[in-house]
Motif scaffolding. Structure first.
Motif, PDB file in Angstrom:
ATOM      1  N   TYR A   6      55.112   8.697 112.551  1.00 28.35           N
ATOM      2  CA  TYR A   6      54.732   7.322 112.913  1.00 28.35           C
ATOM      3  C   TYR A   6      55.654   6.282 112.278  1.00 28.35           C
ATOM      4  CZ  TYR A   6      52.386   7.382 108.352  1.00 28.35           C
ATOM      5  OH  TYR A   6      52.122   7.482 107.018  1.00 28.35           O
ATOM      6  N   TYR A   7      56.467   6.715 111.310  1.00 24.90           N
ATOM      7  CA  TYR A   7      57.420   5.775 110.708  1.00 24.90           C
ATOM      8  C   TYR A   7      58.430   5.271 111.738  1.00 24.90           C
ATOM      9  CZ  TYR A   7      56.450   5.876 105.657  1.00 24.90           C
ATOM     10  OH  TYR A   7      55.912   5.691 104.421  1.00 24.90           O
ATOM     11  N   SER A  10      55.462   4.834 116.673  1.00 23.67           N
ATOM     12  CA  SER A  10      54.005   4.661 116.557  1.00 23.67           C
ATOM     13  C   SER A  10      53.276   5.117 117.803  1.00 23.67           C
ATOM     14  CB  SER A  10      53.667   3.178 116.343  1.00 23.67           C
ATOM     15  OG  SER A  10      54.141   2.760 115.097  1.00 23.67           O
ATOM     16  N   TYR A  11      54.044   5.482 118.846  1.00 17.36           N
ATOM     17  CA  TYR A  11      53.417   5.752 120.145  1.00 17.36           C
ATOM     18  C   TYR A  11      53.201   7.239 120.422  1.00 17.36           C
ATOM     19  CZ  TYR A  11      53.679   0.837 121.229  1.00 17.36           C
ATOM     20  OH  TYR A  11      53.485  -0.522 121.203  1.00 17.36           O
ATOM     21  N   TYR A  37      48.019   8.794 111.079  1.00 16.69           N
ATOM     22  CA  TYR A  37      48.180   7.772 110.033  1.00 16.69           C
ATOM     23  C   TYR A  37      47.101   7.941 108.965  1.00 16.69           C
ATOM     24  CZ  TYR A  37      48.987   3.332 107.758  1.00 16.69           C
ATOM     25  OH  TYR A  37      49.274   2.391 106.817  1.00 16.69           O
ATOM     26  N   ASP A  46      43.632   7.552 111.032  1.00 13.30           N
ATOM     27  CA  ASP A  46      43.382   7.901 112.433  1.00 13.30           C
ATOM     28  C   ASP A  46      42.287   8.945 112.550  1.00 13.30           C
ATOM     29  OD1 ASP A  46      45.283   6.289 113.643  1.00 13.30           O
ATOM     30  OD2 ASP A  46      46.903   7.745 113.346  1.00 13.30           O
ATOM     31  N   ARG A  88      43.673   4.209 117.692  1.00  8.05           N
ATOM     32  CA  ARG A  88      44.946   3.969 117.014  1.00  8.05           C
ATOM     33  C   ARG A  88      45.646   2.732 117.575  1.00  8.05           C
ATOM     34  NH1 ARG A  88      50.118   5.725 115.990  1.00  8.05           N
ATOM     35  NH2 ARG A  88      49.545   7.143 114.325  1.00  8.05           N
ATOM     36  N   MET A  92      46.873  -0.668 115.769  1.00  6.98           N
ATOM     37  CA  MET A  92      48.243  -1.207 115.851  1.00  6.98           C
ATOM     38  C   MET A  92      48.209  -2.690 116.241  1.00  6.98           C
ATOM     39  SD  MET A  92      49.896   2.209 117.602  1.00  6.98           S
ATOM     40  CE  MET A  92      51.194   1.407 118.515  1.00  6.98           C
ATOM     41  N   THR A 193      51.316   1.224 111.195  1.00  4.09           N
ATOM     42  CA  THR A 193      51.674   1.402 112.602  1.00  4.09           C
ATOM     43  C   THR A 193      51.547   0.061 113.325  1.00  4.09           C
ATOM     44  OG1 THR A 193      49.399   2.024 113.150  1.00  4.09           O
ATOM     45  CG2 THR A 193      50.909   3.803 112.635  1.00  4.09           C
ATOM     46  N   HIS A 194      52.534  -0.232 114.170  1.00  8.47           N
ATOM     47  CA  HIS A 194      52.601  -1.536 114.836  1.00  8.47           C
ATOM     48  C   HIS A 194      52.956  -1.366 116.299  1.00  8.47           C
ATOM     49  CE1 HIS A 194      53.668  -1.856 110.590  1.00  8.47           C
ATOM     50  NE2 HIS A 194      53.020  -3.003 110.598  1.00  8.47           N
TER      51      HIS A 194
END
Ligand SMILES: [Zn+2]
Length: 386
Positions: A6-7, A10-11, A37, A46, A88, A92, A193-194
């Protein structure tokens, strides 16, 4: 160290990984890589499943490994992972929305964000400012939502801590720092996560301000949370509006006017009740025959000693040669009122009698009340007073 997918992305909602370690009961798994996450930085962990078994917790351990805690054991060495994507993505949205709001509050009001918490219903940020005016809240909301509409890219980069990073808030991290940037708006050191562009944050709603230890705690919601909350707020307001046969915008002043009216009505009701009690007292006096000693006596059992009862007793004893005694069984208590010419000091008499019985009470020469521990003691006092 677990590789954190996820670094850089994030998808990823579904992925395969190798199980490199596990607790003896095989309910706590360590993968070679993960997109799950773990709880950190104010964002909850998550949920989802590994090999169809539900995840209960994702833990960021001190040694850099991520533990996946499951409802039941997994025997395999391979993990087929699925993230609860709706949850999730919502996280985000809230998290990116927080970066944006924090940047806007700093830009507009020089208000630094101290902390962030993401809850199941809404999220909060604490800002270093003693107050935020309603027009400032509106300004921040409009600015943040405009940047959502501009759909600015949200990017992730890794830079060394020794470089000039241009962060909104300095980081204590050393070595490589993960920087999340909203184009032309914000640069923050963050491991969360964004979303990839501000448009995906969706609408941003600021809802509640609270003073906490000299700072302002600001409640906000993004995306569907904001839509759902705004709709629930609308329904609540509409219900109030309907009950007042008013439009939404007219409701607040109408409610204020109704409250004032109610307070006035309550005041005049209290006044009328006292007047009625006084009239009852006078009527009672005129209907009561004096005893052989020429004194008119009233003895009443009442559920409670109220202001109305006191008014009735005082009105009764405003007449010549009158004694008014009322008792309550639970809690055992009494009220004694006497006319000035009755030859009794009510305060003294009640105080002495109840004190002897282990109770407490008192009053003035014409009206007094007291309470005692038991009904038997109350009955004894009433016998003495007769
Ligand atoms: Zn973040």
């Amino acid at each position: 160290m677990t590789e954190r997918l996820y670094y850089t992305d994030s998808y990823t909602a579904e992925f395969r990984a190798g199980i490199v370690d596990a607790s003896p009961d095989r309910r706590r798994l360590y993968l070679d890589r993960t997109a799950f996450y773990p709880t950190s930085g104010g964002q909850p962990h998550d949920l989802g499943s590994i090999n169809g078994i539900r995840i209960t917790e994702i833990v960021d351990e001190e040694d850099g490994r991520i533990a996946h805690v499951l409802e039941s054991p997994v025997a395999s060495d391979e993990a087929d992972c699925r993230i609860d994507w709706e949850r999730r993505f919502d996280h985000m949205q809230q998290h990116t929305g927080q970066h944006l709001l924090s940047a806007v509050l700093l830009e507009l009001f020089d208000a630094q964000t101290i902390s962030f918490h993401m809850g199941a219903e809404s999220s909060t940020i604490d800002i270093a400012r003693p107050a935020l005016e309603p027009n400032e809240v509106r300004q921040a909301l409009e600015r943040a939502n405009r940047i959502v509409f501009e759909n600015r890219p949200v990017t992730v980069e890794f830079r060394h801590a020794s470089e000039d990073l241009g962060l909104r808030k300095a980081t204590a991290r050393e070595g490589d720092v993960r920087i999340v940037a909203i184009q032309g708006m914000d640069r923050s050191a963050c491991g969360g996560t964004h979303v990839r562009a501000t448009g995906e944050i969706g609408p941003i709603l600021i809802r509640k301000l609270e003073k906490i230890r000299g700072n302002i705690r600001l409640e906000f919601l993004c995306g569907l949370r904001a839509v759902r909350r705004a709709h629930a707020d609308y329904e609540a307001l509409a219900a109030i509006g309907r009950s007042l046969a008013s439009t939404l915008d007219e409701t607040p002043p109408l409610v204020a006017a109704q409250i004032e009216k109610l307070q006035d009505a309550e005041k005049s009701r209290r006044k009328l009740e006292l007047e009625l009690a006084q009239a009852r007292g006078r009527l009672l006096y005129s209907e009561t025959q004096p005893g052989e000693d020429g004194i008119r006596r009233i003895r009443r059992d009442v559920p409670a000693i109220t202001e109305e009862l006191r008014a009735e007793a005082q009105s009764f004893t405003a007449g010549a040669r009158a004694v008014f005694l009322a008792t309550v069984n639970d809690p055992p208590s009494l009220l004694l009122a006497v006319s000035k010419d009755a030859g009794i000091n009510a305060g003294q008499l009640v105080k002495e009698a109840v004190t002897r019985a282990g109770g407490r009470g008192g009053g003035n020469a014409s009206i007094a009340q007291g309470s005692v521990p038991t009904l038997e003691l109350l009955n004894e006092i009433v016998q003495q007073l007769r």
